[in-house]
Write a protein that holds these residues in place. Sequence first.
Motif, short mmCIF file in Angstrom:
data_model
loop_
_atom_site.label_atom_id
_atom_site.label_comp_id
_atom_site.label_asym_id
_atom_site.label_seq_id
_atom_site.Cartn_x
_atom_site.Cartn_y
_atom_site.Cartn_z
N ARG A 247 0.87 -1.29 -0.13
CA ARG A 247 0.10 0.04 -0.17
C ARG A 247 0.78 1.11 -0.08
NH1 ARG A 247 -5.24 1.36 1.01
NH2 ARG A 247 -5.48 -0.79 1.27
N THR B 83 -2.41 5.78 -2.85
CA THR B 83 -3.36 4.78 -3.48
C THR B 83 -4.49 4.43 -2.26
OG1 THR B 83 -2.03 2.87 -3.02
CG2 THR B 83 -1.82 3.89 -4.99
N ALA B 84 -4.20 4.94 -0.97
CA ALA B 84 -5.05 4.65 0.04
C ALA B 84 -6.51 4.82 -0.24
CB ALA B 84 -4.72 4.88 1.28
N ASP B 85 -6.76 6.04 -0.89
CA ASP B 85 -7.83 6.60 -1.23
C ASP B 85 -8.47 6.32 -2.54
OD1 ASP B 85 -8.59 7.67 1.35
OD2 ASP B 85 -7.38 9.32 1.09
N ALA B 86 -7.65 5.68 -3.47
CA ALA B 86 -8.16 5.72 -4.68
C ALA B 86 -8.61 4.22 -5.16
CB ALA B 86 -6.71 5.69 -5.57
N PRO B 87 -9.87 4.25 -5.59
CA PRO B 87 -10.54 3.06 -5.74
C PRO B 87 -9.98 2.22 -6.98
CG PRO B 87 -12.23 4.58 -5.34
CD PRO B 87 -10.71 5.46 -5.56
N GLU C 70 -7.13 1.02 -7.37
CA GLU C 70 -5.37 1.14 -7.86
C GLU C 70 -4.84 0.37 -6.82
OE1 GLU C 70 -4.05 5.23 -7.88
OE2 GLU C 70 -5.73 6.03 -9.05
N HIS D 182 -18.51 7.39 2.71
CA HIS D 182 -17.44 6.46 1.84
C HIS D 182 -18.30 5.43 1.19
CE1 HIS D 182 -14.17 8.62 3.75
NE2 HIS D 182 -14.82 8.24 4.98
N GLY E 56 -12.30 -2.34 -5.19
CA GLY E 56 -11.58 -1.16 -5.00
C GLY E 56 -12.20 -0.12 -4.31
N SER E 57 -13.43 0.25 -4.36
CA SER E 57 -14.07 1.09 -3.43
C SER E 57 -14.41 0.66 -2.05
CB SER E 57 -15.53 1.31 -4.17
OG SER E 57 -15.34 2.04 -5.44
N ALA F 106 -10.88 1.22 -0.58
CA ALA F 106 -10.68 2.72 -0.45
C ALA F 106 -11.46 3.19 0.91
CB ALA F 106 -11.01 3.42 -1.32
N ALA G 21 -9.81 4.69 4.13
CA ALA G 21 -10.30 6.18 4.23
C ALA G 21 -11.15 6.47 5.70
CB ALA G 21 -11.02 6.88 3.44
#
Length: 379
Positions: free
Chosen positions: A38, A42-46, A48, A97, A166-167, A170, A174
């Motif tokens: 990680r 990229t922690a907030d990027a669905p 990725e 979120h 991915g979402s 994320a 988040a």
Amino acid sequence: MTPSGTSVIVVGGGIVGLACAWFLQCRGHAVLLLDPARAAATADAPGEGPERSGSLAALGVLMADSFHRDRGRAWDLRQRSLELWSQWRQELDRRGHPIPYRSGVLLLAAGGDEEERLGALGARKRALGLPLEPWDRRRLEQLEPGLPQPCLAGLHSGRDGQLDPGSALAALAADGRERGLTLRAEAAVALRPDGGGWRVDLAGGGAERAAWVVLAAGTASGALLEAAAGVTAGVDSGPWELEPVLGQALELELDAPLPVHWPGVVVWRGVNLVPRPDLEGGRRLWLGATLEPGREADPDQLRELRDLGGAAPEWLRQARVVRRWQGLRPRPVGRPAPLLEQPAPGLLLAGGHYRNGILLAPASAAWVAGQIEARPTDA
């Protein structure tokens, strides 16, 4: 650390590790999540992240009611997870979120034996009060776009569905950080008892300590446990072997929007067809399956997947491949999935989910929290 919480290190940032870390943080524990794959950006990027991540290579299909069993541990975990995912999605949406979700899974029978099994499965589940509805061939032929052939019968599960992996990753990351979760992009290389808790040695040369350690790092979890058992008394030596199985997926696009009137995800001979009406004006569809043992993709398997073994309808044959991805799913060797175990006091294993990591993440997190809160310690 909160006054009533316990310090916990979670090793592994896939969907199971993130679910465990988020749920424990929500319950007042002080959690550090270690995930070498990680990057902070990229922690907030669905969607990725590393292309070989099992969680990001998943399609997010939740098959609980339509599972072939109706009793036992595997059934109970699926039912618990289906309930928890509904609660978690509502909570995460309320906190800003959201996780895209579409209800419904339609299982198809391509042969007489499959038709008979689907009929029996539906009858058993309806006897339990579950809404599994049989679809005959005439009803299936009315769906647009046309389904793979042959297609003799179907079974629709209205409570099952599909969420965007991915979402989900994320959203958990988040919201976890907003609640105080610490995420660190480092690898754990060794475990050892330390003053009533555990010390985790890191690849960069440092170490972290906590009252509890949760291993949710795929095949790496087995290696860490085997190494710990070799040098530390009191650690169960297993068997903890986890073998990789490769899943492949394709994102397909047509020239015009698909007139998708399907009642959710379609499953044909183990292949998932996932309409994505939210992508590119409704012209995208995901196609994927977990088919291959080992770590390397077989081009012939991918071609077979792309063409559904010769059963793909013409509209699907014309679709362009716009993205391809793959990921490794850890499968226990000689034991049923998943492995929810306590190899030593203060040390938990939540791994080997194979093809059901997305589905079973919430129930696994609830099991981990139950173990910790049944015997809390401070460190």
